[in-house]
Design a protein around this motif. Structure first.
Motif, PDB file in Angstrom:
ATOM      1  N   ASP A   1      36.171  15.299  -0.740  1.00 38.39           N
ATOM      2  CA  ASP A   1      37.391  15.108  -1.541  1.00 38.39           C
ATOM      3  C   ASP A   1      38.539  14.638  -0.652  1.00 38.39           C
ATOM      4  N   GLU A   2      38.637  15.225   0.548  1.00 40.27           N
ATOM      5  CA  GLU A   2      39.698  14.836   1.483  1.00 40.27           C
ATOM      6  C   GLU A   2      39.524  13.379   1.901  1.00 40.27           C
ATOM      7  N   ILE A   3      38.277  12.996   2.195  1.00 45.68           N
ATOM      8  CA  ILE A   3      38.014  11.619   2.617  1.00 45.68           C
ATOM      9  C   ILE A   3      38.360  10.638   1.498  1.00 45.68           C
ATOM     10  N   ALA A   4      37.971  10.996   0.273  1.00 43.09           N
ATOM     11  CA  ALA A   4      38.285  10.128  -0.878  1.00 43.09           C
ATOM     12  C   ALA A   4      39.796  10.028  -1.083  1.00 43.09           C
ATOM     13  N   GLU A   5      40.491  11.153  -0.930  1.00 43.11           N
ATOM     14  CA  GLU A   5      41.950  11.174  -1.084  1.00 43.11           C
ATOM     15  C   GLU A   5      42.616  10.338   0.006  1.00 43.11           C
ATOM     16  N   ASP A   6      42.135  10.502   1.246  1.00 40.61           N
ATOM     17  CA  ASP A   6      42.695   9.735   2.358  1.00 40.61           C
ATOM     18  C   ASP A   6      42.431   8.238   2.181  1.00 40.61           C
ATOM     19  N   GLN A   7      41.250   7.910   1.646  1.00 45.35           N
ATOM     20  CA  GLN A   7      40.920   6.506   1.423  1.00 45.35           C
ATOM     21  C   GLN A   7      41.877   5.888   0.409  1.00 45.35           C
ATOM     22  N   SER A   8      42.195   6.646  -0.641  1.00 49.26           N
ATOM     23  CA  SER A   8      43.134   6.130  -1.654  1.00 49.26           C
ATOM     24  C   SER A   8      44.531   5.978  -1.063  1.00 49.26           C
ATOM     25  N   ILE A   9      44.912   6.904  -0.150  1.00 56.46           N
ATOM     26  CA  ILE A   9      46.216   6.809   0.515  1.00 56.46           C
ATOM     27  C   ILE A   9      46.265   5.565   1.400  1.00 56.46           C
ATOM     28  N   ILE A  10      45.177   5.303   2.125  1.00 53.16           N
ATOM     29  CA  ILE A  10      45.110   4.117   2.984  1.00 53.16           C
ATOM     30  C   ILE A  10      45.243   2.845   2.147  1.00 53.16           C
TER      31      ILE A  10
ATOM     32  N   MET B   1      54.618  11.561  -1.080  1.00 48.96           N
ATOM     33  CA  MET B   1      54.055  12.112  -2.321  1.00 48.96           C
ATOM     34  C   MET B   1      52.540  12.052  -2.307  1.00 48.96           C
ATOM     35  N   LEU B   2      51.988  10.969  -1.715  1.00 50.52           N
ATOM     36  CA  LEU B   2      50.533  10.841  -1.652  1.00 50.52           C
ATOM     37  C   LEU B   2      49.907  11.906  -0.763  1.00 50.52           C
ATOM     38  N   LEU B   3      50.680  12.387   0.221  1.00 54.44           N
ATOM     39  CA  LEU B   3      50.158  13.384   1.149  1.00 54.44           C
ATOM     40  C   LEU B   3      50.162  14.787   0.568  1.00 54.44           C
ATOM     41  N   ALA B   4      50.917  15.021  -0.506  1.00 53.06           N
ATOM     42  CA  ALA B   4      51.063  16.372  -1.062  1.00 53.06           C
ATOM     43  C   ALA B   4      49.751  17.019  -1.469  1.00 53.06           C
ATOM     44  N   PRO B   5      48.823  16.342  -2.178  1.00 55.20           N
ATOM     45  CA  PRO B   5      47.576  17.005  -2.592  1.00 55.20           C
ATOM     46  C   PRO B   5      46.729  17.487  -1.421  1.00 55.20           C
ATOM     47  N   LEU B   6      46.935  16.913  -0.223  1.00 54.15           N
ATOM     48  CA  LEU B   6      46.107  17.295   0.917  1.00 54.15           C
ATOM     49  C   LEU B   6      46.404  18.710   1.398  1.00 54.15           C
ATOM     50  N   ALA B   7      47.631  19.188   1.174  1.00 56.47           N
ATOM     51  CA  ALA B   7      47.989  20.528   1.654  1.00 56.47           C
ATOM     52  C   ALA B   7      47.084  21.582   1.052  1.00 56.47           C
ATOM     53  N   SER B   8      46.858  21.483  -0.270  1.00 56.87           N
ATOM     54  CA  SER B   8      45.984  22.439  -0.954  1.00 56.87           C
ATOM     55  C   SER B   8      44.555  22.328  -0.453  1.00 56.87           C
TER      56      SER B   8
ATOM     57  N   ASP C   1      51.464  -1.247   0.077  1.00 56.91           N
ATOM     58  CA  ASP C   1      52.892  -1.118   0.399  1.00 56.91           C
ATOM     59  C   ASP C   1      53.252  -1.985   1.608  1.00 56.91           C
ATOM     60  N   LEU C   2      52.383  -1.975   2.626  1.00 56.93           N
ATOM     61  CA  LEU C   2      52.651  -2.743   3.841  1.00 56.93           C
ATOM     62  C   LEU C   2      52.654  -4.236   3.548  1.00 56.93           C
ATOM     63  N   ALA C   3      51.715  -4.671   2.726  1.00 56.40           N
ATOM     64  CA  ALA C   3      51.662  -6.089   2.351  1.00 56.40           C
ATOM     65  C   ALA C   3      52.922  -6.500   1.600  1.00 56.40           C
ATOM     66  N   ALA C   4      53.377  -5.625   0.678  1.00 59.08           N
ATOM     67  CA  ALA C   4      54.588  -5.925  -0.103  1.00 59.08           C
ATOM     68  C   ALA C   4      55.817  -5.953   0.795  1.00 59.08           C
ATOM     69  N   LEU C   5      55.908  -4.999   1.730  1.00 59.50           N
ATOM     70  CA  LEU C   5      57.054  -4.959   2.645  1.00 59.50           C
ATOM     71  C   LEU C   5      57.091  -6.196   3.536  1.00 59.50           C
ATOM     72  N   LYS C   6      55.924  -6.594   4.040  1.00 58.17           N
ATOM     73  CA  LYS C   6      55.872  -7.778   4.900  1.00 58.17           C
ATOM     74  C   LYS C   6      56.233  -9.045   4.123  1.00 58.17           C
ATOM     75  N   GLU C   7      55.761  -9.109   2.884  1.00 58.94           N
ATOM     76  CA  GLU C   7      56.083 -10.276   2.059  1.00 58.94           C
ATOM     77  C   GLU C   7      57.586 -10.345   1.787  1.00 58.94           C
TER      78      GLU C   7
ATOM     79  N   ASN D   1      48.051   3.984  10.562  1.00 58.65           N
ATOM     80  CA  ASN D   1      47.186   4.199  11.730  1.00 58.65           C
ATOM     81  C   ASN D   1      46.782   5.659  11.859  1.00 58.65           C
ATOM     82  N   GLU D   2      47.748   6.559  11.603  1.00 65.29           N
ATOM     83  CA  GLU D   2      47.440   7.991  11.656  1.00 65.29           C
ATOM     84  C   GLU D   2      46.410   8.370  10.589  1.00 65.29           C
ATOM     85  N   GLN D   3      46.559   7.809   9.390  1.00 63.63           N
ATOM     86  CA  GLN D   3      45.649   8.124   8.306  1.00 63.63           C
ATOM     87  C   GLN D   3      44.236   7.607   8.592  1.00 63.63           C
ATOM     88  N   ILE D   4      44.165   6.442   9.195  1.00 66.81           N
ATOM     89  CA  ILE D   4      42.852   5.884   9.568  1.00 66.81           C
ATOM     90  C   ILE D   4      42.183   6.777  10.615  1.00 66.81           C
ATOM     91  N   ALA D   5      42.979   7.237  11.595  1.00 69.55           N
ATOM     92  CA  ALA D   5      42.436   8.139  12.618  1.00 69.55           C
ATOM     93  C   ALA D   5      41.970   9.448  11.995  1.00 69.55           C
TER      94      ALA D   5
END
Length: 381
Positions: free
Chosen positions: A74-83, A1-8, A89-95, A155-159
Motif C-alpha cells: 500500500d505504501e509503495i502504491a501510495e508513493d508511486q501515485s505521489i511520484i 497533502m499527498l504525504l498525509a495518508p502515509l503517516a497512518s 506538477d514539475l512538468a507544469a511548473l517548468k512549462e 528525488n526523496e520520494q524515489i529514494a
C-alpha cells in the motif's frame, strides 16, 4: 497533502514490526523450552506441547510478515501515485517558467526596463510599471525555487520507494525462511505424534496416575479451603475488603512465572494423542524454563503447603474469599501462616522425568475453581 495518508500507514507498519519482534522474542524463548525437552527424551507429551506452541507462534509470525508486506504494498502504491503527481506538477511548473522566460526575452528585445518605466505618462503609471517589473521578477524567482523544491521532494520520494522495495524483498526472504522452519516443525510434529500413538498404553497408564494425583490434590485443596471458611465464619472475620481488592483485579493479575506458554488450558479438552479421551483441567498448566521462579499473583496468607506424589509441592494462598494454588513446585520458600505480597517468590518450578518444567495454577472462588486465564494479564511476560 499527498504525504498525509502515509503517516497512518507508517504507524501501522511500526506496530506490525513491534508485533513481529515480540513474536520473535517469544519464539526464541520457547525454543529454549523445546530444547530442554530434547535433552533426555524426544518422545514426550511435554515436547509435543512445546512443538505445538512453537508451530502456532511460527504461523502467527508468518501472518505478521504477510500483513507487513501488505502494508508495504500500500505504501509503495501510495508513493508511486505521489511520484506521478509530482512529475505532473514539475512538468507544469517548468512549462510555466519557460513561458515567463520567453515573455521576458521577447519584451527585453524591444526596449529595456528604464525605457519602459520612463515612457510612463503619469507618476501613478510609473509606480505601477515599477511594481509590475518587481513582481514579475519575484514571480520568476519563486517559480524557480518551487521547481527546485518539487525536484528535491521527487528525488526523496524515489529514494523512499526504492528503499521500500528493498524492505519488501527482505520480508519475502524472511517469509521463505520462516515457512521452511514451519514445515520442519510440522514434520517433526507428525513424527512425534506417530511415535506417541504407538505408546498409547504407556501414556494411558501415566494419565491414570496423573488423574489420581490431581484428584488427591483437589481434595486436599478443597478440605483446606472449607476449613479456612469455617474458621473465618466462626471468628466473624471480615474478608470483604481483600475479596473486593482481588475481584477488582480480574484481568490484571501478574503471571505466576516469567516466560513460557499455556500448555494445557482450563476445563475440558481432548487429549493430544489419545483418541476419545477427554481431559478436565481444574486450572491451567504453564510450561516454562527449568528452575523458573514461581511468584504469588496477589497479596494474601499462606494457608497450606502440601506435597503430593506426581504434583510436587503445592502452595495455597488465601485472598479473602478467593484462593490461588501453585502446584508442581520444588524448593519452596514460604510456610503455612506466612503473610505474603504480590510478586513474592514462593519457590521454583519442578522439572519432571521428561525434562518438562510445568506449573499448574488454580484459582478458587466461593463456588469452586474458575478459569485462571481470565484473571491474568493478557500475556506472559
Amino acid at each position: 497533502m499527498l504525504l498525509a495518508p502515509l503517516a497512518s500507514a507508517q504507524n501501522t507498519r511500526a506496530e506490525l514490526e513491534k508485533q513481529k519482534q515480540e513474536l520473535l522474542r517469544k519464539i526464541n524463548e520457547n525454543q529454549k523450552i523445546l530444547d530442554q525437552t530434547a535433552a533426555q527424551r524426544n518422545t514426550s507429551l511435554g515436547r509435543l506441547k512445546a512443538l505445538n506452541n512453537q508451530i502456532t507462534s511460527r504461523a502467527t509470525l508468518i501472518k505478521a510478515i504477510n500483513d507487513e508486506m501488505a502494508v508495504l504494498d500500500d505504501e509503495i502504491a501510495e508513493d508511486q501515485s505521489i511520484i506521478e503527481a509530482m512529475d505532473r506538477d514539475l512538468a507544469a511548473l517548468k512549462e510555466e517558467y519557460a513561458k515567463m522566460v520567453y515573455a521576458t526575452q521577447k519584451t527585453s528585445s524591444g526596449f529595456n526596463k528604464l525605457t519602459f518605466l520612463f515612457a510612463s505618462q503619469t507618476f501613478n503609471q510609473l509606480f505601477m510599471r515599477f511594481k509590475y517589473i518587481e513582481q514579475y521578477a519575484d514571480a520568476r524567482k519563486k517559480q524557480s525555487e518551487q521547481i527546485q523544491i518539487v525536484q528535491a521532494n521527487l528525488n526523496e520520494q524515489i529514494a523512499e520507494i526504492e528503499q521500500q522495495k528493498q524492505d519488501k524483498q527482505a520480508l519475502l526472504d524472511e517469509e521463505l525462511s520462516e515457512n521452511k522452519k514451519l514445515q520442519n516443525l510440522r514434520g517433526e510434529q507428525r513424527q512425534l505424534i506417530s511415535t506417541l500413538e504407538k505408546q498409547a498404553n504407556k501414556i494411558q497408564d501415566e494419565l491414570e496416575k496423573q488423574r489420581a494425583s490431581e484428584r488427591e490434590l483437589t481434595n486436599r485443596i478443597d478440605e483446606i479451603i472449607e476449613a479456612e471458611r469455617l474458621a473465618a465464619a466462626a471468628s466473624s472475620a471480615d474478608m470483604s475488603t481483600l475479596s473486593k481488592e482481588f475481584s477488582d483485579n480480574m484481568g490484571k493479575l501478574p503471571w505466576p512465572v516469567d516466560g513460557g506458554f499455556i500448555s494445557s488450558k482450563y476445563g475440558k479438552h481432548r487429549h493430544p494423542t489419545l483418541k476419545r479421551v477427554t481431559l478436565n483441567n481444574k486450572g491451567i498448566d504453564i510450561q516454562t524454563a527449568k528452575d523458573a521462579d514461581v511468584k504469588a499473583v496477589f497479596s494474601g496468607k499462606v494457608v497450606g503447603v502440601m506435597s503430593i506424589q506426581g504434583q510436587g509441592i503445592t502452595v495455597l494462598i488465601q485472598h479473602g474469599d478467593y484462593f490461588s494454588a501453585y502446584s508442581r513446585l520444588k524448593a519452596v520458600t514460604v510456610k503455612k501462616g506466612d503473610q505474603i505480597i504480590a510478586g513474592q517468590r514462593l519457590g521454583q518450578v519442578l522439572t519432571n522425568g521428561d525434562n518438562v518444567s510445568e506449573l499448574k495454577f488454580r484459582i478458587n472462588d466461593k463456588n469452586g475453581t474458575v478459569n485462571p486465564e481470565i484473571w491474568l494479564q493478557s500475556k506472559i511476560n
